[in-house]
Design a protein around this motif. Structure first.
Motif, PDB file in Angstrom:
ATOM      1  N   LEU A   1      20.608  43.198   0.221  1.00 37.98           N
ATOM      2  CA  LEU A   1      20.015  44.484  -0.130  1.00 37.98           C
ATOM      3  C   LEU A   1      20.923  45.261  -1.078  1.00 37.98           C
ATOM      4  O   LEU A   1      20.450  45.886  -2.039  1.00 37.98           O
ATOM      5  CB  LEU A   1      19.734  45.311   1.127  1.00 37.98           C
ATOM      6  CG  LEU A   1      18.493  44.927   1.932  1.00 37.98           C
ATOM      7  CD1 LEU A   1      18.400  45.782   3.197  1.00 37.98           C
ATOM      8  CD2 LEU A   1      17.219  45.089   1.107  1.00 37.98           C
ATOM      9  N   ALA A   2      22.235  45.212  -0.830  1.00 35.45           N
ATOM     10  CA  ALA A   2      23.178  45.913  -1.705  1.00 35.45           C
ATOM     11  C   ALA A   2      23.168  45.316  -3.112  1.00 35.45           C
ATOM     12  O   ALA A   2      23.242  46.047  -4.116  1.00 35.45           O
ATOM     13  CB  ALA A   2      24.583  45.856  -1.107  1.00 35.45           C
TER      14      ALA A   2
ATOM     15  N   PRO B   1      23.494  32.115   8.039  1.00 34.84           N
ATOM     16  CA  PRO B   1      24.189  31.855   6.770  1.00 34.84           C
ATOM     17  C   PRO B   1      23.722  30.585   6.074  1.00 34.84           C
ATOM     18  O   PRO B   1      23.482  29.551   6.698  1.00 34.84           O
ATOM     19  CB  PRO B   1      25.656  31.746   7.198  1.00 34.84           C
ATOM     20  CG  PRO B   1      25.754  32.586   8.431  1.00 34.84           C
ATOM     21  CD  PRO B   1      24.447  32.362   9.148  1.00 34.84           C
ATOM     22  N   ALA B   2      23.629  30.685   4.729  1.00 38.08           N
ATOM     23  CA  ALA B   2      23.252  29.549   3.887  1.00 38.08           C
ATOM     24  C   ALA B   2      24.425  29.032   3.068  1.00 38.08           C
ATOM     25  O   ALA B   2      24.327  27.960   2.456  1.00 38.08           O
ATOM     26  CB  ALA B   2      22.101  29.939   2.952  1.00 38.08           C
ATOM     27  N   GLY B   3      25.526  29.792   3.003  1.00 39.98           N
ATOM     28  CA  GLY B   3      26.710  29.316   2.290  1.00 39.98           C
ATOM     29  C   GLY B   3      26.577  29.300   0.781  1.00 39.98           C
ATOM     30  O   GLY B   3      27.397  28.682   0.101  1.00 39.98           O
ATOM     31  N   HIS B   4      25.574  29.981   0.235  1.00 37.42           N
ATOM     32  CA  HIS B   4      25.312  29.925  -1.216  1.00 37.42           C
ATOM     33  C   HIS B   4      26.124  30.976  -1.968  1.00 37.42           C
ATOM     34  O   HIS B   4      26.943  30.640  -2.831  1.00 37.42           O
ATOM     35  CB  HIS B   4      23.817  30.105  -1.446  1.00 37.42           C
ATOM     36  CG  HIS B   4      23.375  30.071  -2.873  1.00 37.42           C
ATOM     37  ND1 HIS B   4      23.642  29.007  -3.710  1.00 37.42           N
ATOM     38  CD2 HIS B   4      22.666  30.965  -3.615  1.00 37.42           C
ATOM     39  CE1 HIS B   4      23.129  29.258  -4.911  1.00 37.42           C
ATOM     40  NE2 HIS B   4      22.540  30.435  -4.871  1.00 37.42           N
ATOM     41  N   VAL B   5      25.897  32.242  -1.665  1.00 35.48           N
ATOM     42  CA  VAL B   5      26.647  33.361  -2.234  1.00 35.48           C
ATOM     43  C   VAL B   5      26.744  34.443  -1.157  1.00 35.48           C
ATOM     44  O   VAL B   5      26.188  34.303  -0.069  1.00 35.48           O
ATOM     45  CB  VAL B   5      25.966  33.946  -3.500  1.00 35.48           C
ATOM     46  CG1 VAL B   5      25.913  32.922  -4.618  1.00 35.48           C
ATOM     47  CG2 VAL B   5      24.557  34.468  -3.184  1.00 35.48           C
ATOM     48  N   LEU B   6      27.424  35.531  -1.460  1.00 34.85           N
ATOM     49  CA  LEU B   6      27.530  36.652  -0.536  1.00 34.85           C
ATOM     50  C   LEU B   6      26.140  37.078  -0.055  1.00 34.85           C
ATOM     51  O   LEU B   6      25.242  37.339  -0.859  1.00 34.85           O
ATOM     52  CB  LEU B   6      28.225  37.830  -1.230  1.00 34.85           C
ATOM     53  CG  LEU B   6      28.422  39.095  -0.397  1.00 34.85           C
ATOM     54  CD1 LEU B   6      29.478  38.870   0.682  1.00 34.85           C
ATOM     55  CD2 LEU B   6      28.821  40.278  -1.283  1.00 34.85           C
ATOM     56  N   GLY B   7      25.960  37.130   1.261  1.00 35.54           N
ATOM     57  CA  GLY B   7      24.699  37.592   1.829  1.00 35.54           C
ATOM     58  C   GLY B   7      23.592  36.562   1.887  1.00 35.54           C
ATOM     59  O   GLY B   7      22.513  36.846   2.434  1.00 35.54           O
TER      60      GLY B   7
ATOM     61  N   GLY C   1      28.205  35.564  -7.590  1.00 34.93           N
ATOM     62  CA  GLY C   1      28.581  34.452  -6.717  1.00 34.93           C
ATOM     63  C   GLY C   1      29.583  33.504  -7.333  1.00 34.93           C
ATOM     64  O   GLY C   1      30.708  33.372  -6.839  1.00 34.93           O
ATOM     65  N   LYS C   2      29.210  32.855  -8.433  1.00 34.11           N
ATOM     66  CA  LYS C   2      30.118  31.860  -9.019  1.00 34.11           C
ATOM     67  C   LYS C   2      31.371  32.523  -9.565  1.00 34.11           C
ATOM     68  O   LYS C   2      32.486  32.014  -9.380  1.00 34.11           O
ATOM     69  CB  LYS C   2      29.389  31.080 -10.113  1.00 34.11           C
ATOM     70  CG  LYS C   2      30.213  29.959 -10.750  1.00 34.11           C
ATOM     71  CD  LYS C   2      30.570  28.864  -9.782  1.00 34.11           C
ATOM     72  CE  LYS C   2      29.337  28.137  -9.300  1.00 34.11           C
ATOM     73  NZ  LYS C   2      28.574  27.458 -10.336  1.00 34.11           N
TER      74      LYS C   2
ATOM     75  N   GLU D   1      31.496  43.352 -13.804  1.00 37.53           N
ATOM     76  CA  GLU D   1      32.277  44.401 -13.138  1.00 37.53           C
ATOM     77  C   GLU D   1      31.609  44.935 -11.871  1.00 37.53           C
ATOM     78  O   GLU D   1      32.238  45.014 -10.808  1.00 37.53           O
ATOM     79  CB  GLU D   1      32.544  45.551 -14.111  1.00 37.53           C
ATOM     80  CG  GLU D   1      33.420  46.645 -13.507  1.00 37.53           C
ATOM     81  CD  GLU D   1      33.855  47.680 -14.532  1.00 37.53           C
ATOM     82  OE1 GLU D   1      34.884  48.335 -14.302  1.00 37.53           O
ATOM     83  OE2 GLU D   1      33.156  47.830 -15.564  1.00 37.53           O
ATOM     84  N   ARG D   2      30.340  45.321 -11.946  1.00 39.54           N
ATOM     85  CA  ARG D   2      29.698  45.937 -10.780  1.00 39.54           C
ATOM     86  C   ARG D   2      29.598  44.970  -9.605  1.00 39.54           C
ATOM     87  O   ARG D   2      29.722  45.375  -8.441  1.00 39.54           O
ATOM     88  CB  ARG D   2      28.317  46.468 -11.158  1.00 39.54           C
ATOM     89  CG  ARG D   2      28.354  47.699 -12.051  1.00 39.54           C
ATOM     90  CD  ARG D   2      26.986  48.372 -12.138  1.00 39.54           C
ATOM     91  NE  ARG D   2      25.971  47.464 -12.638  1.00 39.54           N
ATOM     92  CZ  ARG D   2      24.662  47.686 -12.549  1.00 39.54           C
ATOM     93  NH1 ARG D   2      24.210  48.785 -11.956  1.00 39.54           N
ATOM     94  NH2 ARG D   2      23.789  46.820 -13.046  1.00 39.54           N
ATOM     95  N   LEU D   3      29.375  43.689  -9.914  1.00 36.03           N
ATOM     96  CA  LEU D   3      29.282  42.713  -8.819  1.00 36.03           C
ATOM     97  C   LEU D   3      30.657  42.428  -8.228  1.00 36.03           C
ATOM     98  O   LEU D   3      30.783  42.227  -7.012  1.00 36.03           O
ATOM     99  CB  LEU D   3      28.611  41.439  -9.324  1.00 36.03           C
ATOM    100  CG  LEU D   3      27.111  41.618  -9.614  1.00 36.03           C
ATOM    101  CD1 LEU D   3      26.557  40.436 -10.394  1.00 36.03           C
ATOM    102  CD2 LEU D   3      26.321  41.833  -8.330  1.00 36.03           C
TER     103      LEU D   3
END
Length: 332
Positions: A57-58, A89-95, A176-177, A201-203
């Motif tokens: 969501l963020a 968890p899916a382990g792909h990226v944050l969240g 993520g990457k 930057e924002r991420l």
């Protein structure tokens, strides 16, 4: 007797859960959307109501503005219509999350995008045995077997240290990457400042807000060529051959992607240092996961569907292709 999963409908724009009156990762705005993770091909703006992990969501708020959403933490369960929905968890990226659906004694797991190897930026994939496993197949061909991540990071550091008058410019997907490359570098003992393109930057800030330590980061806009010499620069893949890169000190062009296994892709992007680092499961991880979960059926959403379907059929597992549209290969 109704067929297994008869309450789930596959449409080109996504998966519709009829007794919940909700869609999973729809490619068009819907009244109610269950979102697996924040990448733009799965999380789009304009939905009436969104259910996702707090991190997703963020991410959506950073990309699309305020969301009318309900945060569902890992392991929590919510009732949506007549369906119990939980996120693991899916382990792909944050969240990132697998979406677990339970209805009238059936359990269906929608993987979203996932990988099975460790990632410092997100919890590891949690296997959930189920009746139907709805899986991606981005790298669903036997040729795709990703090497050890640490060895690829060592190659990157070796190239950096071989000529400190230059920088190494790493193309990495902004969500993520990029953050994973930074944390993997830190894990290998590289604690020098890492420079970044403004689009990331924002991420980066969002990851830091959720407790991911990225170490010292510096914006390229405020640095000279001399200051960036001997350092790593992270940028979105689209910036590798952009005029922006002219500000860098004779960059060695690298790219971190599972697609770097294909030499032609590296040549097309003028990549000198292809790094095979993926946030998707490779062939062995896809097939290992199906073996582990022991589903009665496998439904394949997108990617190299035919090969994975054939593997399932060879192992006496019923499988079908959903042929969803709008899910991109990205730059993984």
């Amino acid at each position: 007797m109704a067929r297994l999963g008869s309450w789930i409908e596959s449409h080109p724009e996504g998966i519709y859960i009829r007794p919940a009156d909700a869609w999973i990762d729809p490619s068009q705005p819907k009244a109610k959307a269950l979102i697996s993770h924040g990448h733009g091909d799965h999380a789009r703006g304009g939905h009436g109501a969104v259910l996702a992990t707090p991190e997703t969501l963020a991410i959506m708020e950073v990309r699309y503005g305020p969301q009318s959403g309900q945060a569902v933490a890992y392991g929590d369960s919510v009732r949506v219509g007549e369906v119990d929905v939980s996120y693991v968890p899916a382990g792909h990226v944050l969240g990132s999350a697998q979406i677990v659906l339970e209805h009238k004694g059936e359990k269906v797991v929608v993987s979203g995008d996932y990988k099975r190897r460790a990632d410092p930026t997100c919890p590891e994939f949690v296997p959930v045995p189920c009746d139907i496993f709805i899986t991606e197949a981005t790298f669903g061909l036997p040729v795709f077997r990703h090497p050890d991540t640490g060895s690829e990071i060592d190659r990157l550091l070796h190239r950096l240290h071989s000529d400190l008058s230059r920088c190494v410019l790493v193309g990495a997907y902004a969500l993520g990457k990029a953050q994973r490359i930074i944390t993997e570098l830190r894990a290998r003992g590289h604690h020098d400042p890492i420079y970044f393109h403004g689009a990331i930057e924002r991420l980066n800030q969002l990851y830091q807000r959720f407790g991911i330590d990225l170490g010292e980061l510096r914006h390229t806009a405020s640095a000279t060529k001399a200051e960036m010499a001997g350092h790593i620069v992270i940028a979105p893949p689209g910036a590798l051959n952009d005029r922006w890169s002219r500000r860098l000190p004779e960059p060695v062009t690298a790219m971190a992607s599972g697609w770097m296994r294909i030499r032609q892709r590296a040549r097309q992007r003028n990549v000198e240092l292809p790094l095979i680092i993926s946030d998707h499961a490779d062939w062995d991880e896809l097939t290992m996961t199906i073996r582990e979960l022991k589903p009665c059926e496998v439904w394949i959403t997108h990617g190299r569907e035919e090969a994975l379907k054939h593997w399932c059929m060879m192992h006496q597992i019923k499988a079908c292709e959903l042929n969803l549209v709008g899910y991109e290969d990205e730059d993984d």
